[in-house]
Structure formats: C-alpha cells, structure tokens
Design a protein around this motif. Structure first.
Motif, PDB file in Angstrom:
ATOM      1  N   GLU A  15       0.959  -0.928  -0.003  1.00  0.00           N
ATOM      2  CA  GLU A  15       0.473  -0.149   0.297  1.00  0.00           C
ATOM      3  C   GLU A  15       0.724   1.232  -0.051  1.00  0.00           C
ATOM      4  OE1 GLU A  15      -0.450   2.213   2.799  1.00  0.00           O
ATOM      5  OE2 GLU A  15       1.250   1.779   3.594  1.00  0.00           O
ATOM      6  N   ILE A  16       1.052   2.528  -0.198  1.00  0.00           N
ATOM      7  CA  ILE A  16       0.825   3.344  -0.406  1.00  0.00           C
ATOM      8  C   ILE A  16       0.273   4.390  -0.303  1.00  0.00           C
ATOM      9  CG2 ILE A  16       2.765   3.137  -2.149  1.00  0.00           C
ATOM     10  CD1 ILE A  16       1.364   4.583  -4.496  1.00  0.00           C
TER      11      ILE A  16
ATOM     12  N   GLU B  61      -0.818   9.458   0.154  1.00  0.00           N
ATOM     13  CA  GLU B  61       0.427  10.470   0.099  1.00  0.00           C
ATOM     14  C   GLU B  61      -0.674  11.698   1.193  1.00  0.00           C
ATOM     15  OE1 GLU B  61       1.976  12.474  -1.843  1.00  0.00           O
ATOM     16  OE2 GLU B  61       3.634  11.629  -1.985  1.00  0.00           O
TER      17      GLU B  61
ATOM     18  N   SER C 287       6.643   5.804  -5.743  1.00  0.00           N
ATOM     19  CA  SER C 287       5.675   5.058  -4.623  1.00  0.00           C
ATOM     20  C   SER C 287       5.097   3.810  -5.344  1.00  0.00           C
ATOM     21  CB  SER C 287       4.648   5.720  -3.384  1.00  0.00           C
ATOM     22  OG  SER C 287       5.565   6.628  -3.066  1.00  0.00           O
TER      23      SER C 287
ATOM     24  N   LEU D 173       6.271  -0.039  -4.689  1.00  0.00           N
ATOM     25  CA  LEU D 173       5.481  -1.051  -3.826  1.00  0.00           C
ATOM     26  C   LEU D 173       5.275  -2.543  -5.330  1.00  0.00           C
ATOM     27  CD1 LEU D 173       5.470  -1.586  -1.124  1.00  0.00           C
ATOM     28  CD2 LEU D 173       6.665   0.637  -1.852  1.00  0.00           C
TER      29      LEU D 173
ATOM     30  N   THR E 245      12.807   1.473   1.273  1.00  0.00           N
ATOM     31  CA  THR E 245      11.721   2.011   0.745  1.00  0.00           C
ATOM     32  C   THR E 245      11.377   3.621   1.593  1.00  0.00           C
ATOM     33  OG1 THR E 245      10.401   1.535   2.787  1.00  0.00           O
ATOM     34  CG2 THR E 245       9.797  -0.053   0.677  1.00  0.00           C
TER      35      THR E 245
ATOM     36  N   ALA F  42       9.715   6.020  -1.095  1.00  0.00           N
ATOM     37  CA  ALA F  42       8.443   5.596  -1.082  1.00  0.00           C
ATOM     38  C   ALA F  42       7.491   6.370   0.407  1.00  0.00           C
ATOM     39  CB  ALA F  42       7.872   4.471  -1.673  1.00  0.00           C
ATOM     40  N   LYS F  43       6.659   6.513  -0.372  1.00  0.00           N
ATOM     41  CA  LYS F  43       5.451   7.913   1.279  1.00  0.00           C
ATOM     42  C   LYS F  43       4.376   5.684   1.502  1.00  0.00           C
ATOM     43  CE  LYS F  43       2.812  11.317   2.650  1.00  0.00           C
ATOM     44  NZ  LYS F  43       3.744  11.134   3.839  1.00  0.00           N
ATOM     45  N   THR F  44       5.178   5.004   1.932  1.00  0.00           N
ATOM     46  CA  THR F  44       4.531   3.587   2.303  1.00  0.00           C
ATOM     47  C   THR F  44       3.964   3.751   4.054  1.00  0.00           C
ATOM     48  OG1 THR F  44       4.315   1.321   1.986  1.00  0.00           O
ATOM     49  CG2 THR F  44       6.533   2.594   2.045  1.00  0.00           C
TER      50      THR F  44
END
Length: 376
Positions: free
Chosen positions: A84-85, A87, A114, A118, A212, A215-217
């Motif tokens: 999953e990600i 914002e 992201s 993922l 990661t 990434a925005k996870t």
C-alpha cells in the motif's frame, strides 16, 4: 526522468467520476461545530473518491461515493504484505471562496514513484488530480474558512492505494483500489510556529539504501512509531533518524524533512538519495530560498556538524518541514548524552519562509510559479 516527462508518459483523458451522493450527510450545524475546532485527522467529509484497478481491465470505475467502512477479504494482501501507499496534501479556502491545492502534480509524481517501488499500478496525473477535484467540489462546505491571515485551517486530503483480492502468497496483487478521503484540519502542532523538541534515535533507523525510504508507504511510518514513542517518553515532540550504514549522517524526522540555516546565508538539507522522502514542501523551500537571499545546498550533514555548528554559532537555526506541519522551528535536539539547544530567538528564517509559503497557499500573495491548482 523529470516529473514533466513522467506526466506526459502517463497522460490519459480525464476520467468522469460517477457521483453516488450520500443520503445521510452530516448536518450543517454539526459540520460547523467540527470546523470550529477540527484538530488534525479526527473528522472526515461526507464522500470519498474511488477508482478500481485489475490486471485484466486496468483502471476503471471512477466514482465518488459516501464515506464509510471498506469491505475487504481477510486474505487481502494489504493485510499480510503491506502492499500500500499514500499521499498527503491540502485544500485551501481563498478569500473569494474558491478552493485551491498546492503543487498536486508533485504529489501525483511521488505517488507513481511509490507505486513502482511497491509493485502497484501507476496512476496518471489526470486521474489523481480529478479525484481530488471530484471530492473537494462535492464536499466544498467542509473546507474551513480562515478567520484571519494567521489561521492555518485547511482540508487535508489523503489519497491512498491498497492491494485487494483474496490470496496468500508473496506476489504483486492482481486487484487494487485507490481512494481519496478528506479531513478538515487545524495546525499540526499546538502553537503553530513555536519551536519543537526533537529526540535523536540511536537504536532505530528509518530506512536503508535499496529500501523504501523514498516511498510514501505505511511500513516506513509503522517502523518509526517505536522511536516516536521513545521521543514522547523523553518529553520530545518528534524523532530524528540517522543513516543506517554509519549511524552518523542526519536523514529526516519521522514525517518531515530537515533544514539547517548557517550564519553565512547557506540553507543546507540532506540529499534524498533513495532513503529520504522527497517532500513537496522541501522542494518548495529550496526554490523559495533565493527570495530570502539564501544559498540552498543539498549535501550530507553529520550529527557532529549539527552539534558543533550550533555550539559555535555557525548554525543559527534548524527547522523541519512537511505538508501537515508546514515549517516548524526546532528548539532543541535531545540525545541520550546531551541536549543541543538553538536559541529561541533564532527562528527568523523559518518564520519568514513559513509566512511566504502560507501566503501563496492561501492566496494572500501572487502565485508567480504556477504552484496552485483550483479544485472548487
């Protein structure tokens, strides 16, 4: 590849969001009561945007639906493999009643990066921005109206993508759902603009090369929570992380980027380099630096340089930045062995940058860089 090139690569016709309006909206009186003191992330608007993806059909079924619980199979891979990600961005009410958001194309580009990391499908700019517009236009009454030029209320927008389906097995999901929810918000920290205290984590790292970190996870934030609790236990507001390789180089806070102001006018921030989130506010600060006659630098900075620079007076100010908190001055860094304090009077640069940024976002000053996009 630049963001502009990425946008062109993934450009598709803007989707039409089918509207399925709620039959039980929050009453006007209750909504006004919520908007008077919304806090942060506690209340949510009447609707949410949704788009479905399957391996066979791609993206389809764009719709605006009533806000409510999701029905997911217990074997959905988001629960088991954290695929999953998300914002975060804001919608701002301007004086004429219109509603705008700040640099959403940057969030859309980061959302794609992201997604790629993922193993999720990449969503195009048009759909991303239209999903914001569909929701905000329908729920525009939920966008707070600032009481004065210093009121930082807004509508916080949370796009997110989750792996759906029904299987157990370590492989990319064949079904994915994208949503946007919205929450009226006041300032992230109490006493907006006041210096905060930071705990330096010496036992935990946020990210490592090849991981990661950029990434925005959710996994990045989940792994930071134990360190954040450690910060709270030591009377601090937030936690700062060092690099995983040498435990020497300053990276970022649990949810914000860091900046250091030097007496000679340099504005230094650690380079992203794959382990640090490429913040939209961070990029904006680097761009606005020239307006304040500052010289921006992206380079590694060690914890020793932070300590020695503050003590010698070479570093005159330290601040953090992010969408939720905007720009927040750091008053002190607390470690297991010492406390590094920056004089409370040394927050001029952060306050000037904060005011400059907020004035653009709320329409108090001209948007000369084309950073604003109208949503309603």
């Amino acid at each position: 590849m630049s963001d502009a090139q990425q946008s062109e690569t993934y450009a598709v016709p803007s989707p039409r969001f089918e509207i399925r309006a709620t039959t039980t909206p929050v009453s006007d009186n209750l909504r006004e009561s919520i908007l008077a003191a919304p806090g942060f992330g506690q209340y949510f608007t009447d609707h949410m945007s949704h788009v479905r993806w399957t391996r066979d059909a791609g993206w389809h079924g764009a719709e605006l639906v009533p806000y409510g619980p999701l029905a997911l199979d217990p074997a959905a891979p988001v629960f088991h493999y954290a695929q999953e990600i998300f914002e975060g961005l804001k919608a701002y009410r301007h004086a004429d009643g219109s509603v705008w958001c700040f640099r959403p194309e940057r969030n859309a580009a980061r959302f794609r990066r992201s997604a790629a990391r993922l193993a999720l499908p990449q969503l195009d700019d048009e759909t991303f921005i239209e999903s914001l517009r569909a929701l905000v236009a329908r729920d525009s009454a939920w966008v707070p109206t600032p009481r004065d030029a210093h009121d930082e209320c807004s509508l916080y927008l949370r796009p997110f993508m989750i792996a759906n389906g029904r299987f157990l097995g370590v492989k990319p999901a064949a079904e994915v759902d994208y949503y946007v929810i919205a929450s009226p918000a006041a300032s992230y920290f109490k006493g907006a603009g006041k210096p905060v205290s930071i705990w330096l984590s010496s036992h935990y790292n946020r990210a490592a090369p090849g991981g990661t970190g950029f990434a925005k996870t959710g996994g990045n934030y989940a792994s930071s929570l134990v360190a954040q609790q450690e910060a709270i236990d030591h009377g601090c507001d937030q936690v700062a992380f060092l690099d995983a390789a040498e435990n020497k180089w300053v990276e970022e806070l649990g949810g914000m980027n860091l900046f250091f102001v030097y007496a000679d006018g340099r504005l230094v921030t650690p380079p992203t380099g794959g382990t640090i989130l490429e913040g939209v506010t961070r990029d904006s600060v680097l761009t606005l630096a020239a307006d304040l006659d500052l010289t921006p630098e992206e380079r590694p900075i060690s914890i020793d340089e932070w300590r020695d620079g503050v003590r010698s007076g070479e570093i005159v100010e330290v601040f953090a930045c992010g969408t939720a908190a905007v720009i927040t001055s750091i008053g002190k860094l607390v470690t297991e062995d010492e406390t590094i304090e920056t004089p409370e009077t040394n927050n001029d640069v952060s306050q000037r940058l904060r005011r400059q940024l907020l004035d653009i976002q709320y329409g108090h000053s001209a948007d000369t860089r084309g950073w604003l996009t109208q949503l309603a």
